[in-house]
Write a protein that holds these residues in place. Structure first.
Motif, PDB file in Angstrom:
ATOM      1  N   LEU A  41       0.841  -1.211   0.000  1.00 36.44           N
ATOM      2  CA  LEU A  41       0.000   0.000   0.000  1.00 36.44           C
ATOM      3  C   LEU A  41       0.873   1.258   0.000  1.00 36.44           C
ATOM      4  O   LEU A  41       0.574   2.232  -0.681  1.00 36.44           O
ATOM      5  CB  LEU A  41      -0.927   0.009   1.222  1.00 36.44           C
ATOM      6  N   PHE A  42       1.977   1.219   0.773  1.00 33.45           N
ATOM      7  CA  PHE A  42       2.865   2.395   0.827  1.00 33.45           C
ATOM      8  C   PHE A  42       3.420   2.695  -0.564  1.00 33.45           C
ATOM      9  O   PHE A  42       3.666   3.830  -0.931  1.00 33.45           O
ATOM     10  CB  PHE A  42       4.056   2.187   1.765  1.00 33.45           C
ATOM     11  N   MET A  43       3.645   1.624  -1.339  1.00 35.64           N
ATOM     12  CA  MET A  43       4.257   1.810  -2.659  1.00 35.64           C
ATOM     13  C   MET A  43       3.213   2.186  -3.693  1.00 35.64           C
ATOM     14  O   MET A  43       3.458   3.024  -4.558  1.00 35.64           O
ATOM     15  CB  MET A  43       4.971   0.538  -3.065  1.00 35.64           C
ATOM     16  N   LEU A  44       2.024   1.559  -3.590  1.00 36.13           N
ATOM     17  CA  LEU A  44       0.997   1.831  -4.599  1.00 36.13           C
ATOM     18  C   LEU A  44       0.421   3.235  -4.446  1.00 36.13           C
ATOM     19  O   LEU A  44      -0.042   3.821  -5.415  1.00 36.13           O
ATOM     20  CB  LEU A  44      -0.125   0.788  -4.509  1.00 36.13           C
ATOM     21  N   ASP A  45       0.443   3.795  -3.225  1.00 36.41           N
ATOM     22  CA  ASP A  45      -0.128   5.149  -3.075  1.00 36.41           C
ATOM     23  C   ASP A  45       0.951   6.233  -3.034  1.00 36.41           C
ATOM     24  O   ASP A  45       0.664   7.381  -2.730  1.00 36.41           O
ATOM     25  CB  ASP A  45      -1.052   5.230  -1.861  1.00 36.41           C
ATOM     26  N   GLY A  46       2.206   5.859  -3.332  1.00 36.78           N
ATOM     27  CA  GLY A  46       3.257   6.864  -3.502  1.00 36.78           C
ATOM     28  C   GLY A  46       3.957   7.271  -2.214  1.00 36.78           C
ATOM     29  O   GLY A  46       4.867   8.094  -2.223  1.00 36.78           O
ATOM     30  N   PRO A  56       4.547  -4.353  -9.536  1.00 34.60           N
ATOM     31  CA  PRO A  56       4.334  -4.401  -8.090  1.00 34.60           C
ATOM     32  C   PRO A  56       4.297  -5.824  -7.507  1.00 34.60           C
ATOM     33  O   PRO A  56       4.208  -6.795  -8.252  1.00 34.60           O
ATOM     34  CB  PRO A  56       2.957  -3.745  -7.896  1.00 34.60           C
ATOM     35  N   LEU A  57       4.276  -5.856  -6.213  1.00 34.89           N
ATOM     36  CA  LEU A  57       4.031  -7.017  -5.328  1.00 34.89           C
ATOM     37  C   LEU A  57       5.238  -7.951  -5.138  1.00 34.89           C
ATOM     38  O   LEU A  57       6.023  -8.177  -6.052  1.00 34.89           O
ATOM     39  CB  LEU A  57       2.823  -7.851  -5.766  1.00 34.89           C
ATOM     40  N   TYR A 100      11.634  -6.997  -4.196  1.00 32.53           N
ATOM     41  CA  TYR A 100      10.642  -6.881  -5.266  1.00 32.53           C
ATOM     42  C   TYR A 100       9.861  -5.581  -5.112  1.00 32.53           C
ATOM     43  O   TYR A 100       9.630  -5.115  -4.010  1.00 32.53           O
ATOM     44  CB  TYR A 100       9.681  -8.072  -5.231  1.00 32.53           C
ATOM     45  N   HIS A 101       9.441  -5.067  -6.218  1.00 33.08           N
ATOM     46  CA  HIS A 101       8.615  -3.857  -6.315  1.00 33.08           C
ATOM     47  C   HIS A 101       9.470  -2.588  -6.223  1.00 33.08           C
ATOM     48  O   HIS A 101       9.247  -1.650  -6.957  1.00 33.08           O
ATOM     49  CB  HIS A 101       7.518  -3.855  -5.225  1.00 33.08           C
ATOM     50  N   THR A 102      10.487  -2.578  -5.330  1.00 29.58           N
ATOM     51  CA  THR A 102      11.332  -1.390  -5.223  1.00 29.58           C
ATOM     52  C   THR A 102      12.563  -1.503  -6.122  1.00 29.58           C
ATOM     53  O   THR A 102      12.823  -0.641  -6.953  1.00 29.58           O
ATOM     54  CB  THR A 102      11.793  -1.186  -3.766  1.00 29.58           C
ATOM     55  N   ASP A 103      13.332  -2.580  -5.956  1.00 38.71           N
ATOM     56  CA  ASP A 103      14.592  -2.728  -6.697  1.00 38.71           C
ATOM     57  C   ASP A 103      14.462  -3.652  -7.907  1.00 38.71           C
ATOM     58  O   ASP A 103      15.250  -3.565  -8.844  1.00 38.71           O
ATOM     59  CB  ASP A 103      15.674  -3.305  -5.773  1.00 38.71           C
ATOM     60  N   LEU A 104      13.494  -4.565  -7.840  1.00 39.15           N
ATOM     61  CA  LEU A 104      13.303  -5.568  -8.905  1.00 39.15           C
ATOM     62  C   LEU A 104      11.830  -5.599  -9.279  1.00 39.15           C
ATOM     63  O   LEU A 104      10.971  -5.291  -8.447  1.00 39.15           O
ATOM     64  CB  LEU A 104      13.658  -6.971  -8.386  1.00 39.15           C
ATOM     65  N   ASP A 105      11.537  -6.037 -10.512  1.00 41.10           N
ATOM     66  CA  ASP A 105      10.136  -6.254 -10.875  1.00 41.10           C
ATOM     67  C   ASP A 105       9.532  -7.331  -9.979  1.00 41.10           C
ATOM     68  O   ASP A 105      10.174  -8.344  -9.689  1.00 41.10           O
ATOM     69  CB  ASP A 105      10.023  -6.691 -12.343  1.00 41.10           C
ATOM     70  N   GLY A 106       8.269  -7.072  -9.546  1.00 42.81           N
ATOM     71  CA  GLY A 106       7.581  -8.005  -8.659  1.00 42.81           C
ATOM     72  C   GLY A 106       6.698  -8.979  -9.412  1.00 42.81           C
ATOM     73  O   GLY A 106       6.973  -9.341 -10.568  1.00 42.81           O
TER      74      GLY A 106
END
Ligand SMILES: NC(=O)c1ccc[n+]([C@@H]2O[C@H](COP(=O)([O-])OP(=O)(O)OC[C@H]3O[C@@H](n4cnc5c(N)ncnc54)[C@H](OP(=O)(O)O)[C@@H]3O)[C@@H](O)[C@H]2O)c1
Length: 326
Positions: A41-46, A56-57, A100-106
């Protein structure tokens, strides 16, 4: 194949791309299910910056569809799930690795190519939706309750993913579990899952005292702290002398006026949890298989409705895990 990618503006968008091909040491996974965590949620809402273009994920399960040259850990058709930390295989983690999601594709994709070392086999009794809930929340709970056993009391806060896994794993280890929640309905379900007592943290804001009363003055030996700043003062009130507070999250970020002297008097170990390694995931899966534990899934959303799934998790209505079916 269909997948979601983060746009420049931080939105997650459904796109079509060719399915990837596995290279040396890599595996192509046909993803059947993924699951959501508070982190997403922190990542999807910026709130947590993510480079544009990322998928994501962090958590998923599926079937090995193809293998590249040199793959020895898996065969086509194997049922697998990913380890949350793709490069932490065991022992102490000395430096933070890629995520995943931050440094790599999830994993919010129909197909994913990944190094064979980032996967483990699924516990045989679980379906894909259940297995997809394990990489982040369950391994975090596993690390958080480590050491608790018969004669110990574990306190879990709320009824989210981490807390329900902590409840199930602590009960499997023979410990007593006391839970807190904001909802009377959820309290009934927590008792059904094996909690001996449930305290409503809204109507009983000084629940630490009640935990002490319920344990004949001793307090809880292990506290799975998901509230963070907003709950840790009560956790210190609730913890046994020389007990452990496993700090996993900060879902209740209010300030507490925490007095460090309280920690000193209680001789508490504050154990900060950062998920777990692939080896932790495999150890936990053996326990899940031996006890035939089943993750608690609140709701499964279709792939196209992944963003609705995130909104539902953010609403706090859930009990356990929110899953996406691919
Ligand atoms: N350190 C790590 O490696 C790691 C890994 C996974 C998650 N986390 C963190 O751990 C936390 C929980 O994650 P999750 O995925 O389990 O979240 P989640 O599924 O969204 O669950 C959150 C739950 O917290 C409970 N809650 C909210 N305010 C509370 C309060 N004041 N006191 C007690 N409980 C409260 C609610 O339970 P009720 O509805 O029953 O009240 C809610 O369902 C998050 O902060 C997450 O970022 C950390």
């Amino acid at each position: 194949m269909r997948l979601f990618r983060m746009s420049e503006s931080g939105q997650s968008t459904l796109v079509e791309e060719p399915a990837p091909t596995p290279g040396t040491g890599q595996v192509l996974v046909r993803v059947h299910a993924s699951s959501l965590n508070a982190r997403d949620l922190f990542m999807l809402d910026g709130r947590y910056p993510v480079p544009p273009g990322r998928v994501p994920l962090s958590d998923a399960a599926g079937v090995v569809e193809a293998i590249g040259p040199g793959v020895t850990r898996f065969e086509v058709g194997d049922r697998v799930l990913n380890s949350f930390h793709p490069t932490w295989f065991g022992g102490p983690q000395r430096t933070p690795g890629p995520a995943y999601h931050t440094d790599l594709d999830g994993w919010l994709a129909e197909y994913v190519v990944i190094d064979q070392q980032g996967l483990v086999s699924m516990p045989a009794h679980l379906d894909f939706a259940e297995a997809a809930t394990l990489p982040c929340a369950a391994v975090t709970a596993w690390s958080a309750v480590a050491g608790a056993g018969p004669g110990d009391t574990v306190l879990v806060q709320g009824s989210g993913g981490v807390s329900l896994f902590a409840l199930q794993l602590a009960r499997a280890a023979g410990a007593r579990v006391i839970a807190t929640t904001s909802s009377e309905k959820k309290a009934v379900r927590l008792l059904d899952l094996g909690a001996s007592d449930v305290i409503n943290y809204v109507s009983t804001p000084d629940w630490g005292r009640q935990v002490r009363e319920l344990t004949d003055g001793r307090g809880a030996d292990v506290i799975v702290e998901v509230g963070g700043a907003g709950t840790i003062a009560q956790s210190i009130a609730a913890v046994a002398y020389r007990g452990v507070i496993s700090l996993t999250g900060n879902v209740a970020p209010a300030t507490t006026g925490l007095d460090i002297v309280d920690l000193l008097y209680a001789q508490v170990t504050l154990r900060v949890i950062g998920g777990g390694s692939r080896s932790d995931l495999e150890d936990m899966n053996r326990v899940i298989a031996a006890h035939k534990l089943r993750p608690v899934i609140d709701r499964v959303f279709p792939f196209e409705e992944a963003l609705d799934a995130a909104s539902y998790l953010a609403s706090g209505a859930h009990f356990g895990k929110v899953v996406i079916s691919h």
